[in-house]
Scaffold this active site. Structure first.
Site, mmCIF file in Angstrom:
data_model
loop_
_atom_site.group_PDB
_atom_site.id
_atom_site.type_symbol
_atom_site.label_atom_id
_atom_site.label_comp_id
_atom_site.label_asym_id
_atom_site.label_seq_id
_atom_site.Cartn_x
_atom_site.Cartn_y
_atom_site.Cartn_z
ATOM 1 C CG ASP A 66 -9.423 1.100 40.050
ATOM 2 O OD1 ASP A 66 -10.426 1.664 39.572
ATOM 3 O OD2 ASP A 66 -9.493 0.171 40.867
ATOM 4 C CG ASP A 110 -14.138 2.754 39.080
ATOM 5 O OD1 ASP A 110 -12.908 2.928 39.010
ATOM 6 O OD2 ASP A 110 -14.657 1.635 39.214
#
Length: 507
Positions: free
Chosen positions: A102, A296
């Site tokens: 992440d 992201d």
């Protein structure tokens, strides 16, 4: 034989009818678990010495032995629509867990207690090297949250840099909506900057520790190979590569195009404009960056500020061959289904995002074909194939998530504060590339600063409270003006609802 020909004829008639009449079926959105097929063009037999691209970017294998990039190729697996994960060994003796990659957070966290949706967890009591700090930590994401205990332990990555590092770990004790049914990961690897770490920036993120302790370059790169793979596929899992310490040339084609990292918290970039089918949306560039624009890997879709999202949907509807889609498809509550063998992507335009180049007077364009944002999800009775819309609206900024990232090899060059995009070697279907990069273009037609500077969370709270205090003061003054006998009711310039600060308070 005649029966077979009859069936084929009727199949053609139905396919033609659905294409010409612009009809589609819609069913409630449901993501089905499954395994997926992906082919890779990576040549695993090639070994090359460490080189540079002329801008200080480490390429291929490091002759010192610290990193061998080819060993990291295909070190990721994926859950369709739920991210990509890497295998790690934590503690002494090592306990094997899968950790979600992440780039939109900064804590390294792993399940340390049983949970109904995970098969196993990291048992801190069985590790001789785990040390608790006695501090608790809570982290909230767009989807889900968890609470745990901060500590440290030793971590190694079987398909990563050689060596073991001592890193900060959040041992998750409880969570809500974080672990999902059918996932195959037990924790999260936050690769962003210390400013996002919780409970504060003193908690050094994983990659910072890796760079410090192993001496590798402060660069990592990411390839995610989920393009066009249906969630109902049962052949092979999604794959990807997290290259720690540089970039592996076999994973991309052509040049790497760089955009500056605007601020080191998220990987914030500056979006200059969007195009739908080569048509500029003609929005103020600040709209694209409100309140930030980030890259992201932990976000599944391309998320756009509400005004931008609505403009994109309107432009797609206007330029698409299909005019009558229900709003349920665009908001993600319904799937659009076509007869199997139909090609729905031909109905939709390309989407392009312009990013400011490192030469700030220029920009470059990354483009995704419809195969990346009209995403196959499942089939129905073997006759219909259903797709979802790979974009969504956002109340907290533009997020370049997996919908876009799966088309590109993305280089997170933290050393030179820039992000690089190149054409991914796995972003292709039937020999057709599903992404494009072009440029440079002049940026003279946009503002010199489209991002306007990020508002960090603490600062936003301070501003909010300050404005609330101002509003309260204005309200008190208004009440006094209403009750005091000497107010002038008919004089020009009195405070009205249109001019009141209350009307324009922060929402």
């Amino acid at each position: 034989m005649a029966h077979s020909a009859s069936v084929s004829t009727w199949a053609f008639v139905f396919s033609f009818y659905f294409g010409v009449s612009k009809c589609y079926f819609a069913i409630p959105l449901k993501i089905c678990a499954g395994r997926y097929n992906i082919s890779s063009a990576v040549d695993l037999t090639r070994r090359v010495p460490s080189t540079s691209d002329g801008n200080g970017l480490s390429l291929a294998s490091d002759p010192t032995g610290t990193v061998n990039f080819l060993d990291m190729v295909n070190n990721l697996q994926g859950d369709y629509g739920r991210g990509y994960y890497i295998e790690m060994s934590i503690g002494t003796p090592g306990q094997t867990v899968n950790i979600l990659v992440d780039t939109g957070s900064s804590n390294f966290a792993v399940a340390a207690a049983p949970h109904q949706f995970i098969s196993h967890y990291f048992n801190t009591a069985l590790s001789d090297t785990y040390q608790s700090s006695g501090r608790t930590v809570t982290v909230r994401y767009t989807q889900g949250n968890w609470e745990g205990e901060l500590g440290t332990d030793r971590v190694s990555i079987p398909k990563g840099p050689n060596g073991t590092v001592t890193i900060n770990i959040a041992a998750i004790q409880s969570s809500d909506g974080f672990f999902l049914p059918g996932i195959n990961w037990q924790g999260i690897l936050g690769l962003a900057y210390p400013l996002l770490a919780r409970p504060d920036s003193s908690v050094e993120p994983f990659f910072n520790s890796l760079v410090q302790q192993l001496g590798i370059p402060d660069i990592f790169s990411l390839q995610m190979c989920g393009t066009g793979i249906s969630a109902s596929s049962t052949v092979d899992p999604l794959v990807g590569s997290l290259i720690m310490g540089g970039a592996e040339p076999t994973l991309y084609h052509g040049s790497v195009w760089y955009t500056p990292i605007v601020e080191e918290w998220y990987y914030q970039v500056e979006v200059l404009k969007l195009e739908v089918g080569n048509q500029n949306l003609e929005l103020d560039c600040r709209e694209y960056n409100m309140d930030k624009a980030i890259v992201d890997s932990g976000t599944t879709l391309l998320r756009l500020p509400v005004n931008v999202f609505n403009a994109v949907v309107e432009a797609i509807t206007r330029s698409s061959l299909i005019q009558d889609f229900s709003s349920g498809f665009w908001d993600g509550s319904k799937l659009a289904c076509w007869m199997k063998g139909e090609n729905p992507w031909r109905f939709f335009p390309k989407l392009s995002i312009y990013l400011r180049a490192t030469n700030t007077s220029q920009s470059f364009r990354i483009t995704i074909l419809p195969q990346l944002y009209i995403q196959p999800i499942t089939d129905v009775d073997g006759t219909l194939e259903c797709f979802r819309f790979g974009l969504s609206s956002s109340a907290n900024g533009l997020v370049i998530g997996a919908t876009v990232m799966e088309g590109f090899y993305v280089v997170f060059d933290r050393a030179q504060r820039r992000l690089g995009f190149a054409l991914s070697s796995c972003a292709a279907s039937d020999g057709e590339a599903l992404s494009e990069i072009s440029g440079p273009f002049s940026a003279a037609d946009v503002a010199a600063n489209c991002s306007g500077g990020p508002l960090k969370e603490p600062l936003m709270w301070v501003i909010s409270y300050a404005l609330m205090a101002v509003c309260a003061a204005v309200l008190i003054i208004l009440l006094l003006l209403l009750v005091l006998p000497w107010r002038c009711r008919n004089r020009a310039g009195e405070i009205t609802d249109e001019s009141s600060l209350v009307r324009h308070r922060i929402k």
